[in-house]
Design a protein around this motif. Structure first.
Motif, PDB file in Angstrom:
ATOM      1  N   PRO A 175     -56.156  10.571 113.542  1.00 14.03           N
ATOM      2  CA  PRO A 175     -54.867  11.213 113.868  1.00 14.03           C
ATOM      3  C   PRO A 175     -54.906  12.266 113.121  1.00 14.03           C
ATOM      4  CG  PRO A 175     -54.479   9.040 113.206  1.00 14.03           C
ATOM      5  CD  PRO A 175     -56.169   9.361 112.944  1.00 14.03           C
ATOM      6  N   SER A 178     -56.970  15.395 114.842  1.00 13.44           N
ATOM      7  CA  SER A 178     -56.797  15.645 116.260  1.00 13.44           C
ATOM      8  C   SER A 178     -55.459  15.483 116.844  1.00 13.44           C
ATOM      9  CB  SER A 178     -57.789  14.583 117.042  1.00 13.44           C
ATOM     10  OG  SER A 178     -57.235  13.303 116.912  1.00 13.44           O
ATOM     11  N   GLN A 179     -54.522  15.013 116.155  1.00 20.38           N
ATOM     12  CA  GLN A 179     -53.240  14.685 116.562  1.00 20.38           C
ATOM     13  C   GLN A 179     -52.100  15.515 115.820  1.00 20.38           C
ATOM     14  OE1 GLN A 179     -52.830  13.012 119.660  1.00 20.38           O
ATOM     15  NE2 GLN A 179     -55.099  12.886 119.474  1.00 20.38           N
ATOM     16  N   PRO A 183     -55.422  20.993 114.519  1.00 23.35           N
ATOM     17  CA  PRO A 183     -56.293  20.066 114.802  1.00 23.35           C
ATOM     18  C   PRO A 183     -57.621  20.822 114.673  1.00 23.35           C
ATOM     19  CG  PRO A 183     -55.698  20.988 116.923  1.00 23.35           C
ATOM     20  CD  PRO A 183     -54.463  21.436 115.674  1.00 23.35           C
ATOM     21  N   TYR A 186     -60.142  17.991 119.675  1.00 21.83           N
ATOM     22  CA  TYR A 186     -59.286  17.328 120.555  1.00 21.83           C
ATOM     23  C   TYR A 186     -59.979  16.466 121.794  1.00 21.83           C
ATOM     24  CZ  TYR A 186     -60.510  20.814 124.457  1.00 21.83           C
ATOM     25  OH  TYR A 186     -61.318  21.467 125.383  1.00 21.83           O
ATOM     26  N   PRO A 190     -56.753  11.805 125.699  1.00 22.66           N
ATOM     27  CA  PRO A 190     -56.097  10.949 124.748  1.00 22.66           C
ATOM     28  C   PRO A 190     -56.264   9.434 124.999  1.00 22.66           C
ATOM     29  CG  PRO A 190     -54.808  12.835 125.003  1.00 22.66           C
ATOM     30  CD  PRO A 190     -55.913  12.749 126.318  1.00 22.66           C
ATOM     31  N   GLY A 195     -53.797   8.112 120.216  1.00 19.98           N
ATOM     32  CA  GLY A 195     -54.334   9.362 120.901  1.00 19.98           C
ATOM     33  C   GLY A 195     -55.890   9.258 120.913  1.00 19.98           C
ATOM     34  N   THR A 196     -56.359   8.300 120.260  1.00 17.68           N
ATOM     35  CA  THR A 196     -57.705   8.205 120.171  1.00 17.68           C
ATOM     36  C   THR A 196     -58.344   7.064 121.007  1.00 17.68           C
ATOM     37  OG1 THR A 196     -57.889   8.904 117.853  1.00 17.68           O
ATOM     38  CG2 THR A 196     -59.823   7.830 118.624  1.00 17.68           C
TER      39      THR A 196
END
Length: 303
Positions: A175, A178-179, A183, A186, A190, A195-196
Motif C-alpha cells: 500500500p 503503490s496506493q 507511488p 502501479y 488493482p 489495491g494489491t
C-alpha cells in the motif's frame, strides 16, 4: 576486521537515517513541497535530489551493511551463496512479472528507484530482495536452531518461515509503494486486497522460498551457528524496513495490511531472535588424544 565493523555500522546507521528522513519527507515535506520551493532555490534543489535519489541511497547503504555483516559472520563463500541466487532469481521474477504478469500480477515500476534493467526493473529491487531476504532467512534459521539440530524438517521450516517473514514485509510495503500519493509502482488492474492482487503475495512467497532453498542447498556443508548478539543486525534491518513501510501505509489509512504484517512477521521475528542462543558458540578444537600421541612419540624417541 575493525575497519569492516566500522564501515558496517556506518552504513547501517546511514540506512536507518535514510529511512527515517524518507518517512518524514514523504509524510511532511512532499505534501508541503511548495513551501520549500517558495523559500529558496536551495530548498527546491534539496527536494528534487531527495525525490530522485533518496530511495536509491537508502537501498545501497542497506545492501552494503548486510554484505559486510555476511562477509564477517558467515564468510565470503556463504555470503555469495545467498546473495547471487537471491539477486538473480528475484531479478528474473521481476522481469518476468513486469513483462507477462506472472508471478506477481500486471504492474509497472515508476521512477524513483534508480536505473531500470531492460527498461523494466530498477536495479535496486534485486538488492532489496537480497538484504531483507538474508535478514529474514537468518532470523528463521538461527531461531529454529537448524545448525544445532539439523534435519530436513528444520531446513524446510526455516525456508518457509523465512519466506513468510519476507512476504509479511510486503503486506506493509505494497500500500505504501503503490496506493499512496507518491507511488513507486502501479497495478494495471488493482487487486482485491487494498489495491494489491492476492497473486502478488504468492509470488513474493514463492520467489523468496526459491532462492532461500537454493541458498540452503549451497549451505548444506556449512555449520552456521550465531548467538543472539550476532543476529542483531538482521533483526534491526528487518524491523527498520517494516517500520518505514508501515509508517507510510498507516498514514494513508491502510491499517489491516500493517497489522497483518505485524502479527505474522514482526512478532515471530522478535520471538525467533529471543529464542536464539545467548551464549558464545564453542570453537572446535583438536582432540587431546593427538597431543598425547605426540608426547608419547617424543618420549619413545628420547629413549
Amino acid at each position: 576486521m575493525r575497519q569492516l565493523v566500522i564501515a558496517e555500522r556506518v552504513c547501517l546507521i546511514g540506512h536507518i537515517v535514510s529511512k527515517a528522513f524518507g518517512l518524514v519527507g514523504m509524510l511532511l515535506v512532499v505534501p508541503n513541497a511548495e513551501i520549500l520551493f517558495n523559500l529558496s532555490q536551495v530548498g527546491e534543489t534539496a527536494v528534487q535530489l531527495s525525490m530522485a535519489g533518496g530511495g536509491v541511497v537508502d537501498i545501497i547503504l542497506g545492501t552494503i551493511a548486510v554484505s559486510i555483516y555476511a562477509y564477517r559472520t558467515l564468510g565470503l563463500g556463504t555470503w555469495l551463496a545467498f546473495m547471487l541466487p537471491a539477486m538473480f532469481i528475484s531479478l528474473g521474477s521481476e522481469l518476468l512479472g513486469t513483462s507477462t504478469g506472472f508471478p506477481f500480477g500486471d504492474y509497472s515500476y515508476l521512477s524513483g528507484l534508480g536505473y531500470k534493467i531492460a527498461g523494466l526493473v530498477p536495479f535496486t529491487i534485486p538488492l532489496s530482495w537480497f538484504y531483507v531476504g538474508l535478514s529474514s532467512y537468518l532470523i528463521a534459521r538461527i531461531g529454529l536452531k537448524v545448525a544445532q539440530k539439523p534435519s530436513w524438517g528444520r531446513h524446510i521450516a526455516a525456508i518457509a518461515v523465512g519466506a513468510l517473514l519476507f512476504t509479511c514485509w510486503d503486506f506493509a510495503l505494497e500500500p505504501a509503494m503503490s496506493q499512496t500519493s507518491l507511488p513507486f509502482w502501479y497495478w494495471e488492474h488493482p487487486g482485491a486486497f487494498f489495491g494489491t492482487p492476492y497473486q502478488n503475495y504468492a509470488g513474493w512467497f514463492g520467489t523468496s522460498a526459491l532462492f532461500m532453498s537454493v541458498a540452503g542447498l549451497l549451505w548444506r556443508n556449512a555449520s552456521i551457528k550465531l548467538e543472539r548478539s550476532q543476529l542483531n543486525l538482521p533483526l534491526v534491518v528487518y524491523l527498520t524496513n517494516f517500520a518505514f513501510a508501515a509508517g507510510l501505509s498507516l498514514a494513508a489509512g491502510f491499517y489491516i495490511p500493517v497489522l497483518l504484517g505485524l502479527f505474522l512477521g514482526v512478532v515471530p521475528a522478535v520471538a525467533l531472535w529471543l529464542s536464539s542462543s545467548t551464549t558464545p558458540i564453542p570453537v572446535a578444537v583438536e582432540p587431546a588424544s593427538n597431543e598425547v600421541s605426540v608426547a608419547r612419540s617424543v618420549k619413545v624417541a628420547l629413549k
